[in-house]
Design a protein around this motif. Structure first.
Motif: not given
Ligand code: ACO
Length: 370
Positions: A304-308, A217-219, A249-258
């Protein structure tokens, strides 16, 4: 009963504060793009709390209240002096906010009027607490807040003791606008769950800070900066990001639930990151970030999300890395408290169910037989 992991897609409440519909974010119906370009953070906080944009007189009234409340009790500052100097900044903030309640005689007054006043008070005090912690751990004395300046201005001033640059104030103010509210994100949900027991506003905000602290989340904004520092230079971007992707590995600052087609806030922060890079005459972090985006979006389709781009923005403003998430908290405090007030207005205990997956009909075995 079947559980939905992470409550994805579950509509848990009604709310008239912010909405995300078809990838468009609005606060009280106003598009975030318009607010980011034209509104100050104080106007946005007013909008979130009162449900309408302030008139000039109302905004001046809010400014007077923020000025009046910005100092924090001496006992809270004395306690901050005792915190370990290397403690996590969000842990320090969580403790400090919880301790503010101890010195507020109205902490348990549940009238709507008292709760709104506490929301404004917390909004004024959060920057003071964070700046005080930051200075104390550096062996410096905290700086008292100024009157008649914006929260962005005051925060930068209290951090350094110097009058901040106008462009820096504007950039931080815009970042605060962009982070102010975001529907039922994890920390806002935590706040609403806590106050739905009719616990007090300080408990709700303390819960929210705990939830915001996490790297999912914010971290994430701090985690992005850790990654940029680990990469170190443009020439290493390609190999390190490819390695991370190969290792899943997750790349921080990418992806979003919504948002699956991009976070509408990210473009503003990208622009700001580019402008600040030009201003300080160092484009490396911005260029590295753009390259990372190209690779991650190109290969994984993740945007990228808001954090990137927040990470390079705050670094260009010379803000220490571990204050990024506390800054997010300064901004989101407006949203958290608006949601807390809304929850109190039409409350019902939030108590979902769990799908049980443990053993059934297990027998109690007396301790001497185990
Ligand atoms: N890097 C690499 N792969 C990713 C990332 C990422 N940042 N985000 C999602 N994926 C992949 C997952 O590994 C998963 O792949 P799979 O289906 O092959 O297992 C798929 O995309 C779906 O990801 P989930 O983690 O299930 O998505 P969820 O909706 O649960 O999580 C979240 C959303 C937590 C934001 C996630 O994208 C993430 O961990 N991102 C990195 C942390 C981050 O930037 N958080 C800030 C969010 S914005 C905010 O809170 C202000």
């Amino acid at each position: 009963m079947t559980a939905t992991k992470g409550l994805e897609g579950i509509v848990a409440t009604t709310s008239s504060i912010s909405s995300i519909i078809d990838g468009v974010l609005t606060y009280r119906g106003i598009n975030i793009d318009d607010l980011a370009e034209q509104a100050s953070f104080e106007e946005v906080a007013y909008l979130l709390w009162y449900g309408k944009l302030p008139t000039e007189a109302e905004l001046e009234g809010l400014q007077r209240e923020l000025d009046a409340y910005a100092s924090v009790p001496a006992e809270v500052i004395e306690a901050i002096r005792l915190y370990p100097k290397d403690t996590n900044t969000m842990a320090a903030l969580r403790t400090a906010v919880s301790s503010l309640a101890l010195y507020d005689a109205s902490a348990n007054d549940m009238s709507a009027e008292a709760n709104l006043k506490k929301a404004i008070k917390l909004q004024a005090q959060l920057p003071t607490v964070i700046a005080a912690f930051s200075r104390i751990r550096e062996g410096k004395e905290p700086i008292a807040p100024k009157s008649g300046v914006s929260i962005a201005h005051n925060f930068l001033y209290m951090l350094s003791g110097e009058e901040p640059d106008e462009i820096a104030v504007k950039a931080l103010d815009q970042a605060l606008v962009l982070h102010a509210d975001h529907e039922l994100n994890a920390s806002t949900f935590a706040a609403r769950v806590t106050v739905a027991t009719l616990s007090d506003i300080y408990s709700g905000v303390t819960s929210a800070i705990g939830a915001l602290k996490g790297p999912l989340h914010g971290g994430a904004n701090e985690a992005v900066m850790v990654m940029l520092e680990e990469i170190g230079s443009m020439s290493r971007v390609e190999s390190i990001i490819q390695e991370k992707l190969a290792n899943k590995e997750k790349i921080m600052g990418f992806g979003h639930r919504v948002y699956k087609n991009g976070d509408p806030r990210a473009k503003h922060l990208q622009k700001m990151s580019q402008e600040l890079g030009k201003l300080i005459g160092n484009m490396e972090l911005y260029d590295m970030s753009v390259k990372i985006e190209e690779i991650v979006t190109g290969q994984k389709g993740l945007k990228p999300n808001v954090d990137f781009y927040s990470a390079s923005v705050y670094t260009s403003l010379k803000i220490p890395r571990d204050l990024f998430t506390p800054i997010f908290a300064i901004s989101r405090l407006s949203g958290w408290t608006a949601h807390i007030l809304e929850q109190y207005e039409n409350n019902r205990l939030i108590r979902p169910r769990a799908e049980y997956t443990g053993p059934s009909s297990a027998r109690y075995i007396p301790i001497d037989e185990r």
